[in-house]
Design a protein around this motif. Sequence first.
Motif, PDB file in Angstrom:
ATOM      1  N   LYS A   1       0.836  -1.204   0.000  1.00  0.00           N
ATOM      2  CA  LYS A   1       0.000   0.000   0.000  1.00  0.00           C
ATOM      3  C   LYS A   1       0.871   1.255   0.000  1.00  0.00           C
ATOM      4  CE  LYS A   1      -3.879  -2.172   2.318  1.00  0.00           C
ATOM      5  NZ  LYS A   1      -4.747  -2.313   1.183  1.00  0.00           N
ATOM      6  N   GLU A   2       0.461   2.219  -0.800  1.00  0.00           N
ATOM      7  CA  GLU A   2       1.138   3.511  -0.888  1.00  0.00           C
ATOM      8  C   GLU A   2       0.671   4.391   0.265  1.00  0.00           C
ATOM      9  OE1 GLU A   2       3.677   6.220  -2.762  1.00  0.00           O
ATOM     10  OE2 GLU A   2       3.107   4.357  -3.735  1.00  0.00           O
ATOM     11  N   ILE A   3       1.593   5.091   0.914  1.00  0.00           N
ATOM     12  CA  ILE A   3       1.254   6.043   1.966  1.00  0.00           C
ATOM     13  C   ILE A   3       1.104   7.408   1.305  1.00  0.00           C
ATOM     14  CG2 ILE A   3       1.973   7.112   4.134  1.00  0.00           C
ATOM     15  CD1 ILE A   3       3.778   4.626   4.568  1.00  0.00           C
ATOM     16  N   VAL A   4      -0.085   8.019   1.452  1.00  0.00           N
ATOM     17  CA  VAL A   4      -0.383   9.307   0.813  1.00  0.00           C
ATOM     18  C   VAL A   4      -0.811  10.295   1.885  1.00  0.00           C
ATOM     19  CG1 VAL A   4      -1.849  10.494  -0.865  1.00  0.00           C
ATOM     20  CG2 VAL A   4      -1.091   8.158  -1.319  1.00  0.00           C
ATOM     21  N   ASN A   5      -0.238  11.495   1.810  1.00  0.00           N
ATOM     22  CA  ASN A   5      -0.540  12.549   2.770  1.00  0.00           C
ATOM     23  C   ASN A   5      -1.763  13.332   2.307  1.00  0.00           C
ATOM     24  OD1 ASN A   5      -0.568  14.658   4.583  1.00  0.00           O
ATOM     25  ND2 ASN A   5       1.628  15.021   4.489  1.00  0.00           N
ATOM     26  N   LEU A   6      -2.822  13.307   3.089  1.00  0.00           N
ATOM     27  CA  LEU A   6      -4.051  14.025   2.789  1.00  0.00           C
ATOM     28  C   LEU A   6      -3.827  15.537   2.778  1.00  0.00           C
ATOM     29  CD1 LEU A   6      -7.160  13.858   2.401  1.00  0.00           C
ATOM     30  CD2 LEU A   6      -7.358  13.953   4.879  1.00  0.00           C
ATOM     31  N   ASP A   7      -2.910  16.007   3.604  1.00  0.00           N
ATOM     32  CA  ASP A   7      -2.666  17.442   3.758  1.00  0.00           C
ATOM     33  C   ASP A   7      -2.165  18.093   2.470  1.00  0.00           C
ATOM     34  OD1 ASP A   7      -2.789  19.610   5.635  1.00  0.00           O
ATOM     35  OD2 ASP A   7      -0.603  19.661   5.593  1.00  0.00           O
ATOM     36  N   ASN A   8      -1.237  17.417   1.763  1.00  0.00           N
ATOM     37  CA  ASN A   8      -0.658  18.033   0.555  1.00  0.00           C
ATOM     38  C   ASN A   8      -0.672  17.107  -0.663  1.00  0.00           C
ATOM     39  OD1 ASN A   8       1.355  16.217   1.172  1.00  0.00           O
ATOM     40  ND2 ASN A   8       2.870  17.758   1.727  1.00  0.00           N
TER      41      ASN A   8
ATOM     42  N   ALA B   1       0.991  14.431  -1.163  1.00  0.00           N
ATOM     43  CA  ALA B   1       2.309  13.846  -1.441  1.00  0.00           C
ATOM     44  C   ALA B   1       2.296  12.340  -1.239  1.00  0.00           C
ATOM     45  CB  ALA B   1       3.371  14.480  -0.542  1.00  0.00           C
ATOM     46  N   ARG B   2       2.971  11.643  -2.143  1.00  0.00           N
ATOM     47  CA  ARG B   2       3.172  10.212  -1.993  1.00  0.00           C
ATOM     48  C   ARG B   2       4.406  10.029  -1.118  1.00  0.00           C
ATOM     49  NH1 ARG B   2       3.282   8.017  -7.923  1.00  0.00           N
ATOM     50  NH2 ARG B   2       3.378   6.045  -6.819  1.00  0.00           N
ATOM     51  N   MET B   3       4.257   9.291  -0.033  1.00  0.00           N
ATOM     52  CA  MET B   3       5.337   9.163   0.941  1.00  0.00           C
ATOM     53  C   MET B   3       6.040   7.814   0.856  1.00  0.00           C
ATOM     54  SD  MET B   3       3.485  11.080   4.113  1.00  0.00           S
ATOM     55  CE  MET B   3       4.997  11.473   4.984  1.00  0.00           C
ATOM     56  N   GLY B   4       5.674   6.997  -0.104  1.00  0.00           N
ATOM     57  CA  GLY B   4       6.328   5.712  -0.280  1.00  0.00           C
ATOM     58  C   GLY B   4       5.405   4.555   0.043  1.00  0.00           C
ATOM     59  N   LEU B   5       5.948   3.356  -0.047  1.00  0.00           N
ATOM     60  CA  LEU B   5       5.193   2.147   0.246  1.00  0.00           C
ATOM     61  C   LEU B   5       5.388   1.759   1.706  1.00  0.00           C
ATOM     62  CD1 LEU B   5       6.099  -0.015  -2.871  1.00  0.00           C
ATOM     63  CD2 LEU B   5       4.002   1.268  -2.480  1.00  0.00           C
ATOM     64  N   LEU B   6       4.371   1.159   2.279  1.00  0.00           N
ATOM     65  CA  LEU B   6       4.473   0.726   3.668  1.00  0.00           C
ATOM     66  C   LEU B   6       5.587  -0.300   3.849  1.00  0.00           C
ATOM     67  CD1 LEU B   6       3.333   0.943   6.510  1.00  0.00           C
ATOM     68  CD2 LEU B   6       1.807  -0.933   5.958  1.00  0.00           C
ATOM     69  N   ILE B   7       5.821  -1.123   2.840  1.00  0.00           N
ATOM     70  CA  ILE B   7       6.867  -2.151   2.934  1.00  0.00           C
ATOM     71  C   ILE B   7       8.257  -1.532   3.130  1.00  0.00           C
ATOM     72  CG2 ILE B   7       7.390  -2.394   0.477  1.00  0.00           C
ATOM     73  CD1 ILE B   7       7.330  -5.467   1.007  1.00  0.00           C
TER      74      ILE B   7
ATOM     75  N   GLN C   1      19.940   8.932   5.271  1.00  0.00           N
ATOM     76  CA  GLN C   1      18.966   9.940   5.685  1.00  0.00           C
ATOM     77  C   GLN C   1      18.030   9.379   6.731  1.00  0.00           C
ATOM     78  OE1 GLN C   1      16.841  11.077   2.203  1.00  0.00           O
ATOM     79  NE2 GLN C   1      18.445  12.404   1.496  1.00  0.00           N
ATOM     80  N   ASN C   2      17.487  10.269   7.512  1.00  0.00           N
ATOM     81  CA  ASN C   2      16.436   9.880   8.441  1.00  0.00           C
ATOM     82  C   ASN C   2      15.121   9.885   7.696  1.00  0.00           C
ATOM     83  OD1 ASN C   2      18.242   9.770  10.563  1.00  0.00           O
ATOM     84  ND2 ASN C   2      17.975  11.933  11.043  1.00  0.00           N
ATOM     85  N   GLY C   3      14.154   9.155   8.205  1.00  0.00           N
ATOM     86  CA  GLY C   3      12.840   9.141   7.589  1.00  0.00           C
ATOM     87  C   GLY C   3      11.926  10.165   8.226  1.00  0.00           C
ATOM     88  N   ILE C   4      10.694  10.171   7.746  1.00  0.00           N
ATOM     89  CA  ILE C   4       9.670  11.050   8.285  1.00  0.00           C
ATOM     90  C   ILE C   4       8.812  10.211   9.225  1.00  0.00           C
ATOM     91  CG2 ILE C   4       7.678  12.477   7.707  1.00  0.00           C
ATOM     92  CD1 ILE C   4       8.981  12.810   4.918  1.00  0.00           C
ATOM     93  N   GLU C   5       8.760  10.595  10.492  1.00  0.00           N
ATOM     94  CA  GLU C   5       7.976   9.838  11.470  1.00  0.00           C
ATOM     95  C   GLU C   5       6.514  10.278  11.420  1.00  0.00           C
ATOM     96  OE1 GLU C   5       8.094   8.235  16.047  1.00  0.00           O
ATOM     97  OE2 GLU C   5       9.645   9.604  15.340  1.00  0.00           O
ATOM     98  N   ILE C   6       5.639   9.319  11.189  1.00  0.00           N
ATOM     99  CA  ILE C   6       4.209   9.571  11.081  1.00  0.00           C
ATOM    100  C   ILE C   6       3.526   8.896  12.268  1.00  0.00           C
ATOM    101  CG2 ILE C   6       2.154   9.247   9.670  1.00  0.00           C
ATOM    102  CD1 ILE C   6       4.151   8.763   7.297  1.00  0.00           C
ATOM    103  N   PRO C   7       2.928   9.669  13.175  1.00  0.00           N
ATOM    104  CA  PRO C   7       2.247   9.062  14.319  1.00  0.00           C
ATOM    105  C   PRO C   7       1.085   8.178  13.853  1.00  0.00           C
ATOM    106  CG  PRO C   7       2.342  11.458  14.531  1.00  0.00           C
ATOM    107  CD  PRO C   7       2.843  11.124  13.173  1.00  0.00           C
ATOM    108  N   TRP C   8       0.851   7.076  14.536  1.00  0.00           N
ATOM    109  CA  TRP C   8      -0.233   6.173  14.180  1.00  0.00           C
ATOM    110  C   TRP C   8      -1.575   6.909  14.208  1.00  0.00           C
ATOM    111  CZ3 TRP C   8      -0.404   1.856  11.662  1.00  0.00           C
ATOM    112  CH2 TRP C   8      -1.568   1.080  11.693  1.00  0.00           C
ATOM    113  N   SER C   9      -1.707   7.891  15.091  1.00  0.00           N
ATOM    114  CA  SER C   9      -2.944   8.668  15.192  1.00  0.00           C
ATOM    115  C   SER C   9      -3.208   9.520  13.947  1.00  0.00           C
ATOM    116  CB  SER C   9      -2.914   9.555  16.432  1.00  0.00           C
ATOM    117  OG  SER C   9      -1.832  10.472  16.355  1.00  0.00           O
ATOM    118  N   ALA C  10      -2.193   9.708  13.092  1.00  0.00           N
ATOM    119  CA  ALA C  10      -2.353  10.504  11.868  1.00  0.00           C
ATOM    120  C   ALA C  10      -2.981   9.697  10.732  1.00  0.00           C
ATOM    121  CB  ALA C  10      -1.000  11.060  11.421  1.00  0.00           C
TER     122      ALA C  10
END
Length: 80
Positions: free
Chosen positions: A9-16, A18-24, A56-65
């Motif tokens: 599954k692709e992670i997509v940001n509702l806010d902008n 943006a495609r943030m990559g695959l969950l895998i 590089q470091n990644g972008i941390e996405i809280p589970w609540s998001a």
Amino acid sequence: MRLSELGEKEIVNLDNGARMGLLIDADIVFDKETGKIHSLIAPERKIGFKFLGIEQNGIEIPWSAIRKIGYDMIIVEFDS
């Protein structure tokens, strides 16, 4: 739903949008005491540094998001 089904599954940001990559490709951070998922760490998608060997470091996405887990994507609302 099985974890293997979530991986593609692709992670997509509702806010902008943006495609943030695959969950895998993301790391999952668990709470050691409860076993609950705390956050996802999506890798940054900047190609230039990868060729230079700079980690590089990644972008941390809280589970609540996470707003919705759909058929082929995971929608997150995250101000990055």
